[in-house]
Scaffold this motif. Structure first.
Motif, PDB file in Angstrom:
ATOM      1  N   TRP A 166      -9.245  -3.331   0.064  1.00 19.15           N
ATOM      2  CA  TRP A 166      -7.956  -3.782   0.805  1.00 19.15           C
ATOM      3  C   TRP A 166      -8.260  -4.800   1.857  1.00 19.15           C
ATOM      4  O   TRP A 166      -6.925  -5.424   1.933  1.00 19.15           O
ATOM      5  CB  TRP A 166      -7.387  -2.492   1.484  1.00 19.15           C
TER       6      TRP A 166
ATOM      7  N   HIS B  23       1.011  -1.082   0.070  1.00 17.56           N
ATOM      8  CA  HIS B  23       0.074  -0.048   0.090  1.00 17.56           C
ATOM      9  C   HIS B  23       0.927   1.013  -0.011  1.00 17.56           C
ATOM     10  O   HIS B  23       1.863   1.149   0.716  1.00 17.56           O
ATOM     11  CB  HIS B  23      -0.869   0.059   1.050  1.00 17.56           C
TER      12      HIS B  23
ATOM     13  N   THR C 237      -3.899   0.947   6.722  1.00 12.84           N
ATOM     14  CA  THR C 237      -3.151   0.105   5.720  1.00 12.84           C
ATOM     15  C   THR C 237      -1.648   0.136   5.928  1.00 12.84           C
ATOM     16  O   THR C 237      -0.857  -0.882   5.413  1.00 12.84           O
ATOM     17  CB  THR C 237      -3.316   0.606   4.276  1.00 12.84           C
TER      18      THR C 237
END
Length: 607
Positions: A203, A16, A238
């Protein structure tokens, strides 16, 4: 030009990534390069997410020159979500702006709540942006529910509702996520809560996400964009790596310095130092006037003449806080023989009276029963009962546009009158008499207008759609095509006829919001006064300790400043000068004589 070292590092990021990209830093170049890098993996599938269809089209065009698009999807948030839930929305379409306005008025009436229209629109917009609209004031949710039910009854659905359906569907297994290994999100600072929830569902499923944005350019708080908070939340959840693109290839050092002085006064922001890489000497001018209306137009005329006589590339731009504030200035410029091109901001076709005129003209010209929704919206505008309008819609779809209204609607004369009028308008359009057709359509809309503003806007719309009787190639159909494409009549500067001493340059006029994503060699910011920039509402909220509004207004001014590549002019009134002018730390001149730049510069000496 190849990638800079900073762009290269971001393009090759693993996992990410959060890319903080300042103005003019080449973020589109980065996104193309990152896509190209990711597709080296034969198993990779990349989805690029934009906020506007035009941006998606530009991105797709850029990518087509570099990569095989078979493994690339480029769409807006809304388009991605709509494809996911296409089987669940039963053919419903997003409402047009004027349909939204009418649905809000109906929702107020049907819910029997005491909201003013503008407050109701704000409530509905705020709840629409949430993942859970029912989490809050029950009265607000009652209004929101009434609005949603009306849209569903009319075969309409908001984009935000489509996104919520996609998120809920992914959570309960009814909807598949986007088939991508990587998602790249442009203008991430503009993400609303429901859009962030959509990304989160991806995600969580192992899709690697790269977001590109600039919290200092988050200017859509009224649309509930998360801005700095959204960028921080993404980084925390993330554990994304940060990449800074702080080299500005657009703005001169003088413009960058003034803009950085300004934006450094915001507290809720990611700290960054923008560095100009532009190979040019810039000029920043702040003009303060005692007699603002009289003197500003003279100074602006000189500013534009400098642009023209130096043969600066492209058009100059005049930016203002609101369209209303720019209306009079546009007229004054035209009085000085400047051609103008109004862009951005709120289109006339998004306003109720104009939207109805356009919709009825489309219906009359097309003669397609599938467009009867335009007529039903007009009948609701005229005050017809919602159930009767639904019955009329079904009758048209079964029998046709021009069949007499059914006997079950004989209690309301407006339905048969509408059928007769529509038949007359269509005959006129078919016979090539678009002038009379538009006169008759305007007369019908005017009959049911609810105020002078609606009448004024409808009259302007009717005038725009009337074909030119002296141009045999013009027609109502051509005017409708031009209006729905929203293209300017002066898009091609080579076609401009310079008669009567008209200037050679066309001046773009836009609001600060409408200027987002654009750039000009020369930019003039109109009326940088306190209670204008920042707005009166933001100042009032500041008094009670709420600073979000002031910080967003400062970001908006920053966006306006950084649209200028080389020359930036700012006007203000004596005694009412905006705090943002002071914060930019640029010397202020009174009258027409001086300007600030890297060296000494006199506006008069350059004319």
């Amino acid at each position: 030009m190849g990638l800079s070292d900073k762009q290269q590092k971001a393009a090759l990021a693993q996992g990410h990534a959060r890319v903080i990209a300042g103005p003019g830093s080449g973020k589109t170049t980065l996104l193309v390069a990152r896509t190209e890098y990711l597709l080296r993996d034969p198993q990779a599938r990349v989805g690029l997410v934009t906020f506007a269809s035009a941006a998606a089209g530009e991105m797709r065009e850029r990518l087509a020159k570099k990569v095989d698009l078979d493994r690339v999807m480029v769409s807006t948030f809304d388009a991605f979500a709509r494809r996911q839930v296409l089987d669940l929305i039963d053919g419903r379409r997003p409402p047009k702006p004027f349909e939204q306005q009418i649905a809000v008025s109906r929702a107020i009436k049907e819910s029997e709540l005491d909201y003013e229209s503008d407050i109701a629109e704000e409530v509905i917009a705020r709840l629409s942006a949430r993942m859970y609209p029912d989490d809050g004031d029950p009265k607000e949710y009652q209004l929101f529910s009434a609005y949603q039910e009306l849209l569903e009854r009319d075969g309409l659905i908001e984009f935000s509702e489509i996104a919520r359906m996609a998120v809920e569907g992914m959570r309960d297994g009814r909807v598949e996520p986007v088939p991508a290994t990587h998602l790249l999100v442009d203008e991430f600072q503009d993400t609303a809560p429901v859009q962030l929830a959509w990304l989160e569902e991806h995600w969580k499923r192992g899709v690697l996400v790269t977001v590109v944005g600039d919290d200092d350019q988050s200017i859509y708080g009224f649309r509930h964009a998360l801005g700095y908070k959204g960028m921080e939340r993404f980084a925390v959840e993330t554990k994304a790596d940060d990449y800074f693109l702080n080299d500005c290839y657009r703005c001169s050092p003088e413009v960058v310095k003034a803009a950085q002085n300004l934006i450094g006064n915001n507290r809720a922001r990611i700290e960054k130092a923008i560095v100009s890489k532009a190979d040019t000497v810039g000029r920043v001018t702040i003009k303060r006037f005692e007699n603002f209306k009289k003197d500003e137009i003279q100074s602006l005329d000189r500013f534009l003449l400098v642009h023209e006589r130096e043969c600066s590339p492209g058009r100059p731009a005049v930016l203002g806080r609101t369209n209303r504030s720019l209306d009079e200035l546009e007229g004054l410029l035209q009085g000085l023989n400047w051609k103008t091109n109004r862009i951005g901001g709120k289109s006339i076709w998004e306003q109720r009276g104009a939207g109805l005129v356009l919709g009825l003209a489309e219906l009359a010209n097309s003669r397609e029963r599938g467009k009867i929704g335009n007529g039903c919206t007009a009948l609701m505008w005229a005050g017809c009962n919602a159930g009767d309008v639904d019955a009329y819609r079904q009758h048209v779809m079964q029998k046709g546009l021009y069949e007499p209204a059914p006997d079950t609607l004989s209690h309301d004369h407006r339905f048969q009158e509408f059928v007769d009028q529509l038949s007359f308008w269509s005959r006129l359009a078919m016979d090539g008499d678009g002038l009379t057709a538009m006169d008759m359509i305007f007369a019908w809309v005017k009959t049911y207008a609810r105020g002078e503003q609606d009448k004024r806007i409808a009259a302007i719309a009717s005038k725009i759609l009337k074909p030119d009787p002296d141009n045999p190639k013009d027609s109502l159909g051509r005017r409708l095509a031009s209006a729905t494409r929203k293209k300017s009549a002066t898009d091609n500067e080579d076609d401009i006829d310079l008669e009567g001493g008209e200037r050679k340059v066309v001046v773009d006029i836009a609001t600060l919001h409408g200027a987002k994503g654009m750039e000009w060699d020369s930019v003039w910011i109109h009326k940088a006064d306190e209670l204008e920039m920042p707005s009166k509402q933001a100042v009032q909220l500041e008094v009670v300790g709420q600073l979000d509004g002031i910080e967003e207004e400062r970001r908006l001014f920053y966006v306006g400043m950084t649209r200028a590549k080389r020359r930036l002019g700012i006007s203000c009134s004596s005694g009412e000068m905006s705090r943002f002018v002071v914060e930019s730390a640029v010397p202020i001149s009174d009258g027409l004589e001086a300007a600030y730049n890297g060296a000494e510069f006199s506006l008069e000496n350059n004319v």
